[in-house]
Design a protein around this motif. Sequence first.
Motif, mmCIF file in Angstrom:
data_model
loop_
_atom_site.group_PDB
_atom_site.id
_atom_site.type_symbol
_atom_site.label_atom_id
_atom_site.label_comp_id
_atom_site.label_asym_id
_atom_site.label_seq_id
_atom_site.Cartn_x
_atom_site.Cartn_y
_atom_site.Cartn_z
ATOM 1 N N ASN A 134 1.058 -1.435 -0.159
ATOM 2 C CA ASN A 134 -0.222 0.351 0.186
ATOM 3 C C ASN A 134 0.776 1.003 -0.280
ATOM 4 O O ASN A 134 0.443 2.275 0.497
ATOM 5 C CB ASN A 134 -0.959 0.090 1.530
ATOM 6 C CG ASN A 134 -2.575 1.205 1.003
ATOM 7 O OD1 ASN A 134 -2.120 1.184 -0.248
ATOM 8 N ND2 ASN A 134 -2.852 1.395 1.766
ATOM 9 N N LYS A 135 1.613 1.789 -0.789
ATOM 10 C CA LYS A 135 2.369 2.275 -1.510
ATOM 11 C C LYS A 135 3.683 2.406 -2.333
ATOM 12 O O LYS A 135 4.180 1.225 -2.941
ATOM 13 C CB LYS A 135 3.652 2.826 0.013
ATOM 14 C CG LYS A 135 4.556 1.874 0.783
ATOM 15 C CD LYS A 135 5.352 1.850 2.222
ATOM 16 C CE LYS A 135 6.682 0.960 1.423
ATOM 17 N NZ LYS A 135 7.424 1.185 2.994
ATOM 18 N N PRO A 136 3.857 3.365 -2.810
ATOM 19 C CA PRO A 136 4.522 3.321 -3.335
ATOM 20 C C PRO A 136 5.709 2.823 -3.964
ATOM 21 O O PRO A 136 6.690 3.548 -2.330
ATOM 22 C CB PRO A 136 4.535 5.140 -4.674
ATOM 23 C CG PRO A 136 3.112 5.509 -3.856
ATOM 24 C CD PRO A 136 3.356 4.826 -2.781
ATOM 25 N N CYS A 137 6.529 1.917 -4.868
ATOM 26 C CA CYS A 137 8.177 1.559 -4.627
ATOM 27 C C CYS A 137 8.605 2.663 -5.513
ATOM 28 O O CYS A 137 9.121 2.287 -6.829
ATOM 29 C CB CYS A 137 7.700 -0.220 -5.602
ATOM 30 S SG CYS A 137 9.415 -0.421 -5.167
ATOM 31 N N PRO A 138 9.403 3.429 -5.005
ATOM 32 C CA PRO A 138 9.747 4.276 -6.091
ATOM 33 C C PRO A 138 11.451 3.281 -7.106
ATOM 34 O O PRO A 138 11.011 3.869 -8.448
ATOM 35 C CB PRO A 138 10.517 5.157 -5.281
ATOM 36 C CG PRO A 138 10.451 5.053 -4.387
ATOM 37 C CD PRO A 138 9.436 3.659 -4.256
ATOM 38 N N ASN A 139 12.032 2.717 -6.792
ATOM 39 C CA ASN A 139 12.980 1.650 -7.274
ATOM 40 C C ASN A 139 12.582 0.575 -7.457
ATOM 41 O O ASN A 139 12.914 -0.664 -6.439
ATOM 42 C CB ASN A 139 14.322 2.098 -6.620
ATOM 43 C CG ASN A 139 14.976 3.426 -6.662
ATOM 44 O OD1 ASN A 139 14.480 3.931 -7.833
ATOM 45 N ND2 ASN A 139 14.921 3.943 -5.644
ATOM 46 N N PRO A 140 11.524 -0.475 -7.979
ATOM 47 C CA PRO A 140 11.059 -1.222 -8.362
ATOM 48 C C PRO A 140 12.471 -2.577 -9.190
ATOM 49 O O PRO A 140 12.489 -2.320 -10.224
ATOM 50 C CB PRO A 140 9.417 -1.576 -9.301
ATOM 51 C CG PRO A 140 9.985 -0.028 -10.316
ATOM 52 C CD PRO A 140 10.562 1.162 -9.210
#
Length: 347
Positions: A224-230
């Motif tokens: 439930n949060k963005p993943c800036p460096n997937p």
Amino acid sequence: MGVLKHYRELLPVTDKTPAVNLEEGMTPLIYLPRVSERLGIKLYGKFEGCNPSGSFKDRGMVLAVAKALEEGKRAVICASTGNTSASAAAYAASQGIPCFVLLPAGKVALGKLAQALMYGAKVIAVKGNFDRALELARDGAEKTGCAMVNSVNPYRLIGQRSGAWEICDVLGHAPDWHAIPVGNAGNISAYWAGYNEYHKLGKINALPKMMGFQAEGAAPLVYNKPCPNPETIATAIRIGNPVSAHLARAAVSESGGEFNAVTDEQILEAQRILAAEGGVFAEPASCAPLAGLLKLKRSGRLPEGITVTMILTGNGLKDPDTAMSQVGRPIEINDTLDDLMRVLEGK
């Protein structure tokens, strides 16, 4: 026959909509007896790798390109982790219009890159991740008038509903669970909308739980949060800020399903099991659902005897390098019968 013709009455096509067709859709729904036995369920794989460009993207792309042409657009643009670019380029080529694709530099499986280039697309490698490439593609579409054919295009997701209709047409009902990989998060909501449409039409009596599986290194919907460096070996779902997140959350919530994360090791294990025990070679992202089902089985959370369909979103030949990195090499022998017999007899 193609999706536009087969499901014409359920799609927003008119007499003015060009009859774009690469014979997409009608992909096999494969019962997997050995894997079913391992899991204690009835498991079917919807093998979308049999679509013309080798992935599920063709279902929505055919409608997106047809409607773009109907609206007077004469070029298409997209950002992609690989499959969208291959599909957009294929349909653009079939209609003789330019295609521009933005890819995260060095982050796309070679098979998919080769497809886009062979279809004649202008491929632009962006020094950034997919999310940044998508932002640029949207800006480029706005400034040039190109048709944006990512899943922000509503026709993409409408066309992708056809996968749910095909499943119900074959089974005669909806599955208990629908297991699907989640990257940019449009496909899970498209399937949910497709099932709902069939339910409203009285073609099915019940709806499935929507079970979405993400890679541990790119799991914004799980945590439930963005993943800036997937980061994940499953390049097709290496997306940290999915554009259709709100639709995916709604599908899971309304269906009583859930999101779950699986590791790269679990994904690669599932890819081997699917191939060695099911006879189906799917790309790593496609195997996230099987990895998730195996994980749920081990934790005692997979109900016995249920019917599950999992969406195998892309062909394994999309990413042969990953497959080759985990299997042995051919056995080399001299050209003699004695040498052959030693191998056949296990000596």
